[in-house]
Design a protein around this motif. Structure first.
Motif, mmCIF file in Angstrom:
data_model
loop_
_atom_site.group_PDB
_atom_site.id
_atom_site.type_symbol
_atom_site.label_atom_id
_atom_site.label_comp_id
_atom_site.label_asym_id
_atom_site.label_seq_id
_atom_site.Cartn_x
_atom_site.Cartn_y
_atom_site.Cartn_z
ATOM 1 N N VAL A 5 23.183 10.589 8.768
ATOM 2 C CA VAL A 5 22.022 10.546 9.665
ATOM 3 C C VAL A 5 21.889 9.152 10.291
ATOM 4 C CG1 VAL A 5 19.501 10.810 9.810
ATOM 5 C CG2 VAL A 5 20.830 12.279 8.276
ATOM 6 N N HIS B 23 19.493 6.339 12.200
ATOM 7 C CA HIS B 23 18.079 5.952 12.215
ATOM 8 C C HIS B 23 17.855 4.819 13.198
ATOM 9 C CE1 HIS B 23 18.719 7.735 8.217
ATOM 10 N NE2 HIS B 23 17.466 8.142 8.310
ATOM 11 N N CYS C 54 15.620 12.437 5.112
ATOM 12 C CA CYS C 54 17.016 12.743 4.757
ATOM 13 C C CYS C 54 17.318 12.323 3.318
ATOM 14 C CB CYS C 54 17.984 12.078 5.729
ATOM 15 S SG CYS C 54 18.152 10.291 5.521
ATOM 16 N N CYS D 1 14.145 5.833 4.213
ATOM 17 C CA CYS D 1 13.728 6.014 5.606
ATOM 18 C C CYS D 1 12.458 6.858 5.667
ATOM 19 C CB CYS D 1 14.851 6.699 6.372
ATOM 20 S SG CYS D 1 15.034 8.424 5.873
ATOM 21 N N CYS E 54 12.558 9.757 7.637
ATOM 22 C CA CYS E 54 12.962 10.996 8.320
ATOM 23 C C CYS E 54 13.139 12.150 7.344
ATOM 24 C CB CYS E 54 14.227 10.767 9.144
ATOM 25 S SG CYS E 54 15.778 11.104 8.308
#
Ligand SMILES: [Zn+2]
Length: 356
Positions: free
Chosen positions: A185, A187, A248, A244, A246
């Motif tokens: 992923v 970022h 993930c 993070c 998000c």
């Protein structure tokens, strides 16, 4: 070997590149970590690596750039003003100073915009064969290549091998591109997912590292390609290094490393610093970027739709006005060109009467 004066100039360049104008509190820590790995000033390490790779005119250097901006509600294909000007200025220094053929790779949607920024930097799009011919004939090139790189991981993995086979690059440079974390992923520095529409250039950097092609990466926030080299420092000193936002389950730290990582307050500045050192090392101080060229590059980038971090197409980079960037570029150029003649002053004979 580098003379003492050149060493001092290289130190001064690194200091200027890492003045924390935005008081972000990150650049100092990431710089220290990268510096420890390189064991010398970072712009110098990058310039020496690139210079050593450039054996003869006509050889290709792949330069990747294009941080996609991911402003909520805006087209995820839009890029940022940090990256393209730096990539173009460094590409020009390599083409003009060493006859390298710069091959720029970016997102498909940014190819035309990057071509426009390259033109603003004095460069002209041509075929790989044309640029190579020009470089071999004149010992320098104004011709460049700008192409897209896939955002699909499967296609990117194949494209990475194809790019290396087709261009046989002597070096690969990344300027301000996000890198995938260990979950695959991307970022932004705010810890949010910025994966959509992202060209998977991580595969190209990794393939280059595997093949022993020198990789120079330039970043400013910790989420960029190459920062894997100082993963621990990014985890320790950035807000979302460990976790993070998000979902993930990872942090923003990219997996991909680099042979030399240049950390700067603004990634463009890192690229300008490398160009300035290239000028110094090769006795061609004219390779350093200039403030008038900076004005043209940043204005063109914004006019082409590259966004400032604020989400506006202002004449700004990383929220700093163009006047600041022009000033930094002017100072950088001064560091490599100004002759203060300290030696003559310090070693002048003592007057006979030894009085004032
Ligand atoms: Zn995440």
């Amino acid at each position: 070997l580098l003379g003492r004066e050149q060493q001092e100039r290289a130190e001064a360049i690194d200091r200027l590149l890492t003045v924390d104008f935005g008081a972000r509190g990150v650049v100092r820590h990431l710089y220290e970590a990268a510096r420890e790995v390189a064991g010398r000033p970072l712009a110098l390490a990058a310039a020496e690596t690139l210079r050593a790779a450039m054996a003869q005119p006509g050889e290709r250097v792949v330069i990747t750039t294009g941080a996609s901006s991911q402003r909520l509600g805006l087209d995820p294909n839009l890029g940022e003003t940090d990256g393209p000007p730096g990539a173009v200025a460094l590409g020009r220094a390599l083409a003009q100073g060493f006859g390298a053929v710069p091959v720029f790779l970016t997102e498909a949607h940014q190819v035309e915009s990057l071509r426009a920024v390259a033109r603003a930097g004095g460069l002209t799009t041509t075929t790989p064969e044309g640029a190579t011919r020009q470089a071999q004939h004149y010992g320098r090139s104004s011709g460049i290549v700008v192409e897209s790189f896939p955002d699909d991981p499967g296609k990117a993995s194949i494209a990475a091998k194809e790019v290396i086979q087709r261009f046989n690059p002597v070096a690969v440079v990344s300027v301000e591109r996000a890198g995938m974390n260990d979950r695959g992923v991307y970022h932004n520095s705010a810890g949010l997912n910025s994966s959509p529409a992202k060209a998977r250039l991580d595969y190209l950097l990794q393939e280059s590292i595997d093949k022993g092609i020198p990789v120079v990466a330039i970043g400013d926030g910790g989420n960029e390609l190459g920062m894997g080299l100082i993963a621990e420092a990014v985890r320790d000193h950035t807000l979302y290094g460990i976790a993070c936002r998000c979902g993930c389950g990872g942090g923003i730290v990219p997996v991909t490393r680099a042979d030399v990582l240049v950390v700067a307050t603004v990634s463009n500045w890192g690229a300008y610093g490398v160009a300035a050192v290239l000028g110094m090392l090769s006795g061609k101080p004219g390779l350093a970027h200039t403030s008038s060229a900076e004005e043209r590059l940043v204005r063109t980038a914004a006019d082409e739709g590259y966004l400032d971090t604020t989400g506006y197409t202002d004449y700004k980079v990383d929220s700093l006005p163009l006047s600041v960037h022009s000033a930094v570029v002017r100072l950088l150029e001064s560091i490599v060109t100004v002759e203060m003649d300290w030696q003559a002053h310090l070693s002048a004979p003592v007057p006979a009467d030894s009085g004032p």
